[in-house]
Write a protein that holds these residues in place. Structure first.
Motif, PDB file in Angstrom:
ATOM      1  N   ILE A   9     -10.902  -6.672  -3.046  1.00 53.86           N
ATOM      2  CA  ILE A   9     -10.116  -5.749  -3.033  1.00 53.86           C
ATOM      3  C   ILE A   9      -8.614  -6.454  -3.991  1.00 53.86           C
ATOM      4  O   ILE A   9      -8.667  -7.633  -4.214  1.00 53.86           O
ATOM      5  CB  ILE A   9      -9.544  -5.619  -1.605  1.00 53.86           C
ATOM      6  N   THR A  10      -7.902  -5.482  -4.642  1.00 54.03           N
ATOM      7  CA  THR A  10      -6.546  -5.898  -5.087  1.00 54.03           C
ATOM      8  C   THR A  10      -5.553  -4.847  -4.787  1.00 54.03           C
ATOM      9  O   THR A  10      -5.782  -3.754  -4.912  1.00 54.03           O
ATOM     10  CB  THR A  10      -6.920  -5.804  -6.729  1.00 54.03           C
ATOM     11  N   LEU A  11      -4.768  -5.496  -4.054  1.00 50.58           N
ATOM     12  CA  LEU A  11      -3.412  -4.821  -3.343  1.00 50.58           C
ATOM     13  C   LEU A  11      -2.117  -5.478  -3.564  1.00 50.58           C
ATOM     14  O   LEU A  11      -2.215  -6.754  -4.265  1.00 50.58           O
ATOM     15  CB  LEU A  11      -3.891  -4.524  -1.953  1.00 50.58           C
TER      16      LEU A  11
ATOM     17  N   HIS B 255       3.502  -7.446   1.517  1.00 54.44           N
ATOM     18  CA  HIS B 255       4.516  -6.819   1.867  1.00 54.44           C
ATOM     19  C   HIS B 255       5.823  -7.500   1.369  1.00 54.44           C
ATOM     20  O   HIS B 255       7.165  -7.322   1.303  1.00 54.44           O
ATOM     21  CB  HIS B 255       4.605  -6.998   3.255  1.00 54.44           C
ATOM     22  N   THR B 256       5.646  -8.629   0.495  1.00 53.10           N
ATOM     23  CA  THR B 256       6.323  -9.486  -0.432  1.00 53.10           C
ATOM     24  C   THR B 256       6.601  -9.082  -1.946  1.00 53.10           C
ATOM     25  O   THR B 256       7.226  -9.586  -2.445  1.00 53.10           O
ATOM     26  CB  THR B 256       6.336 -11.215  -0.082  1.00 53.10           C
ATOM     27  N   GLY B 257       5.671  -8.061  -1.980  1.00 53.47           N
ATOM     28  CA  GLY B 257       5.535  -7.755  -3.410  1.00 53.47           C
ATOM     29  C   GLY B 257       4.564  -8.355  -4.389  1.00 53.47           C
ATOM     30  O   GLY B 257       4.366  -8.205  -5.425  1.00 53.47           O
ATOM     31  N   ALA B 258       3.704  -9.543  -3.819  1.00 55.25           N
ATOM     32  CA  ALA B 258       2.673 -10.221  -4.548  1.00 55.25           C
ATOM     33  C   ALA B 258       1.400  -9.362  -4.470  1.00 55.25           C
ATOM     34  O   ALA B 258       1.216  -8.687  -3.646  1.00 55.25           O
ATOM     35  CB  ALA B 258       2.780 -11.582  -3.908  1.00 55.25           C
ATOM     36  N   ARG B 259       0.735  -9.449  -5.715  1.00 58.54           N
ATOM     37  CA  ARG B 259      -0.478  -9.036  -5.744  1.00 58.54           C
ATOM     38  C   ARG B 259      -1.585  -9.927  -5.034  1.00 58.54           C
ATOM     39  O   ARG B 259      -1.371 -11.079  -5.470  1.00 58.54           O
ATOM     40  CB  ARG B 259      -0.737  -8.850  -7.311  1.00 58.54           C
ATOM     41  N   VAL B 260      -2.424  -9.370  -4.324  1.00 56.53           N
ATOM     42  CA  VAL B 260      -3.401 -10.293  -3.649  1.00 56.53           C
ATOM     43  C   VAL B 260      -4.795  -9.497  -3.654  1.00 56.53           C
ATOM     44  O   VAL B 260      -4.947  -8.513  -3.855  1.00 56.53           O
ATOM     45  CB  VAL B 260      -2.758 -10.259  -2.411  1.00 56.53           C
ATOM     46  N   THR B 261      -5.888 -10.564  -3.655  1.00 58.58           N
ATOM     47  CA  THR B 261      -7.341 -10.262  -3.343  1.00 58.58           C
ATOM     48  C   THR B 261      -7.692 -10.600  -2.224  1.00 58.58           C
ATOM     49  O   THR B 261      -6.935 -11.558  -1.686  1.00 58.58           O
ATOM     50  CB  THR B 261      -8.056 -10.602  -4.772  1.00 58.58           C
ATOM     51  N   GLU B 262      -9.159 -10.309  -1.866  1.00 64.70           N
ATOM     52  CA  GLU B 262      -9.558 -11.205  -0.943  1.00 64.70           C
ATOM     53  C   GLU B 262      -9.496 -12.818  -0.918  1.00 64.70           C
ATOM     54  O   GLU B 262      -9.727 -13.435   0.000  1.00 64.70           O
ATOM     55  CB  GLU B 262     -10.897 -10.462  -0.219  1.00 64.70           C
ATOM     56  N   ALA B 263      -9.586 -13.153  -2.152  1.00 64.16           N
ATOM     57  CA  ALA B 263      -9.689 -14.301  -2.495  1.00 64.16           C
ATOM     58  C   ALA B 263      -8.465 -15.075  -2.021  1.00 64.16           C
ATOM     59  O   ALA B 263      -8.729 -16.400  -1.390  1.00 64.16           O
ATOM     60  CB  ALA B 263     -10.038 -14.779  -3.632  1.00 64.16           C
ATOM     61  N   ASP B 264      -7.331 -14.558  -1.995  1.00 63.71           N
ATOM     62  CA  ASP B 264      -6.163 -15.153  -1.215  1.00 63.71           C
ATOM     63  C   ASP B 264      -6.346 -15.388   0.309  1.00 63.71           C
ATOM     64  O   ASP B 264      -5.545 -16.017   0.893  1.00 63.71           O
ATOM     65  CB  ASP B 264      -4.885 -14.170  -1.299  1.00 63.71           C
TER      66      ASP B 264
ATOM     67  N   THR C  20      -0.253  -2.720   0.878  1.00 60.52           N
ATOM     68  CA  THR C  20      -0.632  -1.362   0.128  1.00 60.52           C
ATOM     69  C   THR C  20      -0.900  -1.299  -1.333  1.00 60.52           C
ATOM     70  O   THR C  20      -1.213  -2.440  -1.904  1.00 60.52           O
ATOM     71  CB  THR C  20       0.939  -0.712   0.105  1.00 60.52           C
ATOM     72  N   GLY C  21      -0.684  -0.396  -1.865  1.00 64.28           N
ATOM     73  CA  GLY C  21      -1.280  -0.394  -3.525  1.00 64.28           C
ATOM     74  C   GLY C  21      -1.282   1.079  -3.900  1.00 64.28           C
ATOM     75  O   GLY C  21      -0.758   1.981  -3.097  1.00 64.28           O
ATOM     76  N   THR C  22      -1.972   1.263  -5.043  1.00 56.76           N
ATOM     77  CA  THR C  22      -1.960   2.659  -5.692  1.00 56.76           C
ATOM     78  C   THR C  22      -2.862   3.437  -4.656  1.00 56.76           C
ATOM     79  O   THR C  22      -3.881   2.994  -4.114  1.00 56.76           O
ATOM     80  CB  THR C  22      -2.255   2.871  -6.821  1.00 56.76           C
ATOM     81  N   PRO C  23      -2.740   5.038  -4.678  1.00 54.92           N
ATOM     82  CA  PRO C  23      -3.922   5.766  -4.035  1.00 54.92           C
ATOM     83  C   PRO C  23      -5.151   5.232  -4.390  1.00 54.92           C
ATOM     84  O   PRO C  23      -6.154   5.356  -3.579  1.00 54.92           O
ATOM     85  CB  PRO C  23      -3.375   6.961  -4.613  1.00 54.92           C
ATOM     86  N   GLU C  24      -5.361   4.962  -5.697  1.00 55.16           N
ATOM     87  CA  GLU C  24      -6.812   4.561  -6.100  1.00 55.16           C
ATOM     88  C   GLU C  24      -7.198   3.232  -5.585  1.00 55.16           C
ATOM     89  O   GLU C  24      -8.449   3.037  -5.083  1.00 55.16           O
ATOM     90  CB  GLU C  24      -6.863   4.619  -7.625  1.00 55.16           C
TER      91      GLU C  24
END
Length: 157
Positions: A1-3, A6-15, A89-93
């Motif tokens: 996942i890439t989303l 709530h702090t505005g940081a981009r994250v993936t499941e690796a985080d 959160t993220g884009t609809p896609e």
């Protein structure tokens, strides 16, 4: 996942690798299921053994139109929710792709009688992901805090 968290940081499941995580799909405008589920998760932590740290809890918004990182930042601090709650959160896609990974269903329901104009219908499963982001188990809306806490204690010990 890439989303986006709530702090505005981009994250993936690796985080979130290296620790167990509870994942729930919902939205901040939800009138009952989402707040109740997050409250139930927080209550379940009271049933963990004293020496056990509760897993991190993540809510993934299925309403990216309204649930901005800023709104999620306020939402995750609600009393009665897990203290380390993370909002994503993220884009609809991005949301659609993430929900597909979990087989989590959701849909927008137009509601002209509501001041919000619409609501979101969604599944209410709570997913327990292990340290490698593999599904360990899941909980339905019928699971009590005691049952969730007991299961977490078993699966995380």
């Amino acid at each position: 996942i890439t989303l986006t968290d709530h702090t505005g940081a981009r994250v993936t499941e690796a985080d979130y690798a290296g620790e167990p995580v509870l994942v729930f799909f919902g939205f901040t405008y939800c009138p009952d299921v989402c707040p109740f589920t997050l409250y139930k998760i927080d209550q379940a932590f009271d049933f963990l053994p004293d020496e056990m740290n509760p897993p991190k809890t993540i809510i993934i918004s299925i309403d990216p139109e309204r649930d901005t990182p800023e709104l999620l930042a306020t939402f995750v601090t609600n009393e009665g929710f897990p203290s380390d709650l993370v909002g994503l959160t993220g884009t609809p896609e991005e949301i659609k792709a993430t929900a597909a990974e979990f087989f989590a269903a959701y849909s927008r329901i137009e509601d002209p009688s509501s001041t919000a104009g619409y609501t979101m219908d969604h599944s209410s499963l709570i997913y327990l992901m292990d340290e490698k982001w593999n599904l360990k188990t899941f909980f339905t809306h019928e699971a009590t805090p005691e049952a969730i806490g007991s299961c977490l204690a078993t699966h995380l010990s």
